[in-house]
Design a protein around this motif. Sequence first.
Motif, PDB file in Angstrom:
ATOM      1  N   GLY A 249       0.815  -1.221   0.000  1.00 15.00           N
ATOM      2  CA  GLY A 249       0.000   0.000   0.000  1.00 15.00           C
ATOM      3  C   GLY A 249       0.842   1.262   0.000  1.00 15.00           C
ATOM      4  O   GLY A 249       0.355   2.340  -0.360  1.00 15.00           O
ATOM      5  N   HIS A 250       2.093   1.130   0.397  1.00 12.90           N
ATOM      6  CA  HIS A 250       2.938   2.323   0.449  1.00 12.90           C
ATOM      7  C   HIS A 250       4.040   2.300  -0.602  1.00 12.90           C
ATOM      8  O   HIS A 250       5.062   2.958  -0.459  1.00 12.90           O
ATOM      9  N   CYS A 260      -0.531  10.674   1.503  1.00 17.22           N
ATOM     10  CA  CYS A 260      -0.927   9.397   2.098  1.00 17.22           C
ATOM     11  C   CYS A 260      -0.816   9.540   3.612  1.00 17.22           C
ATOM     12  O   CYS A 260      -0.069  10.381   4.114  1.00 17.22           O
ATOM     13  N   CYS A 262       0.789   7.889   5.538  1.00 16.30           N
ATOM     14  CA  CYS A 262       2.151   7.591   6.000  1.00 16.30           C
ATOM     15  C   CYS A 262       3.082   8.788   5.887  1.00 16.30           C
ATOM     16  O   CYS A 262       4.230   8.717   6.305  1.00 16.30           O
ATOM     17  N   CYS A 267       1.236   7.268  -2.769  1.00 17.72           N
ATOM     18  CA  CYS A 267       1.252   5.839  -2.439  1.00 17.72           C
ATOM     19  C   CYS A 267       0.021   5.153  -3.033  1.00 17.72           C
ATOM     20  O   CYS A 267      -1.018   5.790  -3.242  1.00 17.72           O
TER      21      CYS A 267
END
Length: 416
Positions: A249-250, A260, A262, A267
């Motif tokens: 996912g990243h 994102c 994060c 991402c």
Amino acid sequence: MRHMSGDQTLLKRINRVALIRQVKAEPGLSRVDLAERTGLTKTTVGMLVQELIQEGWLCQSEPSPGQGVGRPPLPLALDPERIGLLGAEVGVDYLNAVACNLRGEVLFSRRTEHRHRDAVRSVRSLAGLIAEARAWLLAQRRRALGVGVGVPGMVDARGGILRFAPNLGWHDVPVGSLLETELEAAGCGSLEVAVLNEANAAALSEYVFGAEHHTGPLVYLSMGIGLGGGIVLGDRLYLGHDGLAGEVGHTILERGGPPCACGRRGCAEAFVSQRAVSRQATGRDQPILAIEALVARIAAGDRATLRAAAQAGEYLGLLLQNLGNVIDPAVVVLGGPLCQLGDAFLRPARRAMQDNAGRYDYHRHSLRLCRLGLDACAVGAAGSVFQRSLHPLEALGEPEASAAPAPVRATRRTAQ
Ligand SMILES: [Zn+2]
């Protein structure tokens, strides 16, 4: 009876596991088939199978009436009745516990809404649910092999420590040892506990109990508020150097793309998640629309939501294409609430995957939806307990040389 040396015990464990694996992969094999498949002698197979039947791993059914003379072979299968596997999940707003059998059939399931305050309290509540599941197993005269727990964050599997769970705000929580203590307090005795990342657990639900019975690589995508991934390679979860592998996912799909959670931009999660579809459909970051609301908008033909679902699908297709090239999986499984968007999301994904396949696309993995829905994580966590018992060398803390232990032919001196 002759005393068995450590090596002989290990040899025997490896051979037992080889038989369980073979029967798991091909239910219905007879003892003679097993001897042929594994290269073990009929005597060894006979003895080990008898033991495995007594302990509740295998069962034999009555043979179909044949015309032949003599004793017909007895078909063997994993025993669904006597060994129980416990699995649980710490969800972002719920707790879940299940008990299932060696075939991954869910026998008991208890799910409660849960608002997390401190970790110890949450783990105590979870232990209560697991204790209920265990009590149910015992009442059914099944023994519990152990318990696996899926958590929504990064896990240090060796110590059972949840390093960081962004959606819970937990840092460095020793979930494994906390749970062991709480389970003991709840009267469960010393139950072996394994802690896994939730997407990794869900990947195991498909790998250990899936219909394919393959040992090829499997990729699982867990698509909800965020986008998680689990990869099974070489018959085990691929955890990487620090236990952080599988965070597909990243991986960045677009330089300078949308922010994102994060802290990076572009991402895959910023395109393929409930958060992303909601943002695209409403033009706002908050609130994130519930999956039911998104599904209702799609059913009503809301154009902005349809476009948002299609865009998420297109990026999913790109991600799948990238994963195909890196991992060459045998199976890709799509799971999580976002799958409920249905064709509006999944059709563009398949199309984008093909459109980006290039001129020489030799990949032939199957792509399918997760079978277990809301229980995927808990069932997979239970599957991790079974999976661990199929890797006897790892249980001893030694690295394993090959993916699946091959049967070892006994010499005449070896007491089997
Ligand atoms: Zn990210």
